[in-house]
Design a protein around this motif. Structure first.
Motif, PDB file in Angstrom:
ATOM      1  N   VAL A   3      18.244 -24.499  12.797  1.00  0.00           N
ATOM      2  CA  VAL A   3      19.436 -23.592  12.604  1.00  0.00           C
ATOM      3  C   VAL A   3      20.474 -23.788  13.749  1.00  0.00           C
ATOM      4  O   VAL A   3      19.878 -23.737  15.067  1.00  0.00           O
ATOM      5  CB  VAL A   3      19.049 -22.010  12.543  1.00  0.00           C
ATOM      6  N   GLU A   4      21.661 -24.285  13.672  1.00  0.00           N
ATOM      7  CA  GLU A   4      22.541 -24.310  14.782  1.00  0.00           C
ATOM      8  C   GLU A   4      23.603 -23.212  14.533  1.00  0.00           C
ATOM      9  O   GLU A   4      24.011 -22.844  13.701  1.00  0.00           O
ATOM     10  CB  GLU A   4      23.108 -25.541  14.859  1.00  0.00           C
ATOM     11  N   TYR A   5      24.038 -22.619  15.979  1.00  0.00           N
ATOM     12  CA  TYR A   5      25.184 -21.758  15.896  1.00  0.00           C
ATOM     13  C   TYR A   5      26.264 -22.240  16.620  1.00  0.00           C
ATOM     14  O   TYR A   5      26.021 -23.096  17.536  1.00  0.00           O
ATOM     15  CB  TYR A   5      24.715 -20.396  16.715  1.00  0.00           C
ATOM     16  N   HIS A   6      27.527 -22.163  15.962  1.00  0.00           N
ATOM     17  CA  HIS A   6      28.615 -22.696  16.790  1.00  0.00           C
ATOM     18  C   HIS A   6      29.409 -21.681  17.194  1.00  0.00           C
ATOM     19  O   HIS A   6      29.812 -20.696  16.247  1.00  0.00           O
ATOM     20  CB  HIS A   6      29.435 -23.592  15.768  1.00  0.00           C
ATOM     21  N   ALA A   7      29.774 -21.290  18.245  1.00  0.00           N
ATOM     22  CA  ALA A   7      30.556 -20.208  18.832  1.00  0.00           C
ATOM     23  C   ALA A   7      31.457 -20.660  19.721  1.00  0.00           C
ATOM     24  O   ALA A   7      31.758 -21.405  20.575  1.00  0.00           O
ATOM     25  CB  ALA A   7      29.275 -19.332  19.829  1.00  0.00           C
ATOM     26  N   HIS A   8      32.569 -19.582  19.963  1.00  0.00           N
ATOM     27  CA  HIS A   8      33.798 -19.549  20.867  1.00  0.00           C
ATOM     28  C   HIS A   8      33.038 -19.110  22.283  1.00  0.00           C
ATOM     29  O   HIS A   8      32.277 -17.993  22.277  1.00  0.00           O
ATOM     30  CB  HIS A   8      34.687 -18.771  20.436  1.00  0.00           C
ATOM     31  N   ASN A  51      12.463 -24.223  15.126  1.00  0.00           N
ATOM     32  CA  ASN A  51      13.451 -24.852  16.120  1.00  0.00           C
ATOM     33  C   ASN A  51      14.772 -23.945  16.119  1.00  0.00           C
ATOM     34  O   ASN A  51      15.280 -24.204  14.795  1.00  0.00           O
ATOM     35  CB  ASN A  51      13.520 -26.233  16.544  1.00  0.00           C
ATOM     36  N   VAL A  52      15.309 -23.144  16.973  1.00  0.00           N
ATOM     37  CA  VAL A  52      16.578 -22.623  16.749  1.00  0.00           C
ATOM     38  C   VAL A  52      17.582 -23.177  18.015  1.00  0.00           C
ATOM     39  O   VAL A  52      17.018 -23.253  19.089  1.00  0.00           O
ATOM     40  CB  VAL A  52      16.212 -21.004  17.142  1.00  0.00           C
ATOM     41  N   LYS A  53      18.759 -23.829  17.554  1.00  0.00           N
ATOM     42  CA  LYS A  53      19.414 -24.305  18.594  1.00  0.00           C
ATOM     43  C   LYS A  53      20.693 -23.591  18.571  1.00  0.00           C
ATOM     44  O   LYS A  53      21.375 -23.250  17.521  1.00  0.00           O
ATOM     45  CB  LYS A  53      19.773 -25.696  18.084  1.00  0.00           C
ATOM     46  N   PHE A  54      21.401 -23.166  19.874  1.00  0.00           N
ATOM     47  CA  PHE A  54      22.378 -22.521  19.912  1.00  0.00           C
ATOM     48  C   PHE A  54      23.305 -23.334  20.702  1.00  0.00           C
ATOM     49  O   PHE A  54      22.890 -23.872  21.739  1.00  0.00           O
ATOM     50  CB  PHE A  54      22.262 -21.241  20.291  1.00  0.00           C
ATOM     51  N   ARG A  55      24.514 -23.129  20.635  1.00  0.00           N
ATOM     52  CA  ARG A  55      25.763 -23.988  21.447  1.00  0.00           C
ATOM     53  C   ARG A  55      26.945 -23.415  21.258  1.00  0.00           C
ATOM     54  O   ARG A  55      27.313 -22.840  20.263  1.00  0.00           O
ATOM     55  CB  ARG A  55      25.469 -25.439  21.220  1.00  0.00           C
ATOM     56  N   ILE A  93      27.220 -21.070  11.429  1.00  0.00           N
ATOM     57  CA  ILE A  93      26.066 -21.570  11.562  1.00  0.00           C
ATOM     58  C   ILE A  93      25.736 -22.789  10.528  1.00  0.00           C
ATOM     59  O   ILE A  93      26.364 -23.046   9.609  1.00  0.00           O
ATOM     60  CB  ILE A  93      24.936 -20.614  11.344  1.00  0.00           C
ATOM     61  N   ARG A  94      24.774 -23.703  11.072  1.00  0.00           N
ATOM     62  CA  ARG A  94      24.216 -24.931  10.354  1.00  0.00           C
ATOM     63  C   ARG A  94      22.913 -24.854  10.072  1.00  0.00           C
ATOM     64  O   ARG A  94      22.153 -24.670  11.087  1.00  0.00           O
ATOM     65  CB  ARG A  94      24.788 -26.185  10.841  1.00  0.00           C
ATOM     66  N   VAL A  95      22.077 -25.009   8.932  1.00  0.00           N
ATOM     67  CA  VAL A  95      21.007 -25.118   8.510  1.00  0.00           C
ATOM     68  C   VAL A  95      20.632 -26.402   7.910  1.00  0.00           C
ATOM     69  O   VAL A  95      21.237 -26.914   7.137  1.00  0.00           O
ATOM     70  CB  VAL A  95      20.466 -23.754   7.637  1.00  0.00           C
ATOM     71  N   SER A  96      19.297 -26.994   8.631  1.00  0.00           N
ATOM     72  CA  SER A  96      19.011 -28.230   8.077  1.00  0.00           C
ATOM     73  C   SER A  96      17.531 -28.291   7.791  1.00  0.00           C
ATOM     74  O   SER A  96      16.827 -27.534   8.701  1.00  0.00           O
ATOM     75  CB  SER A  96      19.514 -29.378   8.910  1.00  0.00           C
ATOM     76  N   CYS A  97      17.122 -29.241   7.149  1.00  0.00           N
ATOM     77  CA  CYS A  97      15.689 -29.248   7.287  1.00  0.00           C
ATOM     78  C   CYS A  97      15.347 -30.971   7.221  1.00  0.00           C
ATOM     79  O   CYS A  97      16.255 -31.804   6.742  1.00  0.00           O
ATOM     80  CB  CYS A  97      14.952 -28.998   5.688  1.00  0.00           C
ATOM     81  N   ASP A  98      14.328 -31.444   7.556  1.00  0.00           N
ATOM     82  CA  ASP A  98      13.844 -32.649   7.751  1.00  0.00           C
ATOM     83  C   ASP A  98      13.455 -33.087   6.435  1.00  0.00           C
ATOM     84  O   ASP A  98      12.822 -32.517   5.451  1.00  0.00           O
ATOM     85  CB  ASP A  98      13.007 -33.088   8.849  1.00  0.00           C
ATOM     86  N   ASP A  99      13.787 -34.359   5.900  1.00  0.00           N
ATOM     87  CA  ASP A  99      12.934 -35.016   4.826  1.00  0.00           C
ATOM     88  C   ASP A  99      11.933 -35.489   4.953  1.00  0.00           C
ATOM     89  O   ASP A  99      11.777 -36.873   5.528  1.00  0.00           O
ATOM     90  CB  ASP A  99      14.357 -36.053   4.051  1.00  0.00           C
ATOM     91  N   VAL A 100      10.799 -34.911   4.861  1.00  0.00           N
ATOM     92  CA  VAL A 100       9.214 -35.499   5.319  1.00  0.00           C
ATOM     93  C   VAL A 100       8.742 -35.616   3.736  1.00  0.00           C
ATOM     94  O   VAL A 100       9.042 -35.008   2.821  1.00  0.00           O
ATOM     95  CB  VAL A 100       8.535 -34.257   6.198  1.00  0.00           C
ATOM     96  N   PRO A 101       7.508 -36.322   3.958  1.00  0.00           N
ATOM     97  CA  PRO A 101       6.858 -36.801   2.774  1.00  0.00           C
ATOM     98  C   PRO A 101       6.438 -35.403   2.008  1.00  0.00           C
ATOM     99  O   PRO A 101       5.711 -34.567   2.680  1.00  0.00           O
ATOM    100  CB  PRO A 101       5.784 -37.854   3.296  1.00  0.00           C
ATOM    101  N   GLY A 102       6.414 -35.273   0.693  1.00  0.00           N
ATOM    102  CA  GLY A 102       5.859 -34.004   0.017  1.00  0.00           C
ATOM    103  C   GLY A 102       6.845 -32.928   0.043  1.00  0.00           C
ATOM    104  O   GLY A 102       6.311 -31.789  -0.418  1.00  0.00           O
TER     105      GLY A 102
END
Length: 277
Positions: A3-8, A51-55, A93-102
């Motif tokens: 999860v990424e946050y984009h902020a002023h 993992n939480v990323k903020f910026r 916010i941006r939410v993403s997942c890795d493409d892992v086997p299974g």
């Protein structure tokens, strides 16, 4: 899950990054974040470390939840909570997942951000799949902040067209990734999965178009595009990248390259940064 946050930026120089943590100044605000995640109703799944990323414009860091990986039964809900420092004025916010086997997919129901001292809240009603097998077939989603104090930004499905040149060996079977940059942030790295054009992707003298959904970036300034060098003769000859805000839009940004993305030809690089003309 990322999860990424984009902020002023609203900070006054009171924070300092040290490793993966932060040293907080006296004016630091704490926020609590809730994730409500529904699993794909097909099989049991393991929820990995989060993992939480903020910026924002001056601050970048990440917080890792130290809880063990969670095994959650299908068709159930999972509520996770973490605390962060001051994120500034979050506008998406941006939410993403890795493409892992299974991996079959996650269904993200909602996202909640609360400022602990003032009790101000930001709610994101997501209700979307992070899956290559459902809906938009995407592992990355962006959501604009919705509150009374700031305008809710539109979400666009940018049409990204990759133009391959008419040269021997111009095609590639490698995985191709792109990041769009505008006056209002970026899309993050996106893998170009499904072309709107028929046939195999990234072939000689072919144009493949892809939908990249993101909160409005305003005026586009540059793109970064490259591939992972997978496969025999992975290099490709890229003429240009063109981007439109939607399939119906008349506005188009052009990013010319006319060179190889190859370890042995052209500039001997597999990633390039191109500014618009």
């Amino acid at each position: 899950l990322m999860v990424e946050y984009h902020a002023h930026n609203t900070n006054k120089g009171t924070e300092e990054i040290k490793g993966d943590g932060l040293t907080h100044g006296d004016t630091m605000k704490k926020r609590r974040i809730y994730f409500l995640i529904a699993l794909i109703p097909a099989s049991d799944s393991v929820f990995p470390l989060l993992n939480v990323k903020f910026r924002n414009s001056t601050l970048f860091g990440k917080i890792s939840v130290s809880e063990p990986a969670l095994t959650v039964r299908s068709s159930s809900l999972c509520l996770l909570q973490v605390e962060t420092g001051d994120l500034g004025d979050v506008y998406k916010i941006r939410v993403s997942c890795d493409d892992v086997p299974g991996f079959e997919g996650w269904h993200l129901k909602s996202f909640h951000l609360e400022e602990l001292h003032t009790k101000q809240e930001l709610n994101f009603d997501c209700k979307c799949w992070l899956s290559l097998n459902r809906e938009d077939k995407e592992l990355v989603k962006e959501f604009p902040a919705v509150n009374e104090d700031q305008k809710t930004l539109p979400v666009y499905k940018y049409v990204v067209s990759v133009h391959i040149g008419d040269r021997w060996g111009a095609e590639t079977f490698a995985n191709v990734y792109i990041t769009l940059y505008g006056k209002r942030g970026d899309t993050g790295v996106r893998k170009l999965h499904t072309s709107l054009a028929e046939g195999r992707k990234f072939q000689r003298n072919k144009v493949d178009s892809f939908l990249v959904e993101a909160v409005s970036l305003s005026h586009l300034q540059k793109v970064v595009i490259g591939h992972d060098k997978e496969g025999y003769g992975a290099g490709m000859y890229l003429k240009m990248v063109t981007v439109k805000e939607s399939q119906d839009s008349d506005k188009e940004w052009v990013f010319p390259w006319w060179n190889w993305l190859d370890t042995h030809l052209g500039l001997c690089e597999t990633v390039c940064e191109i500014v618009t003309v």
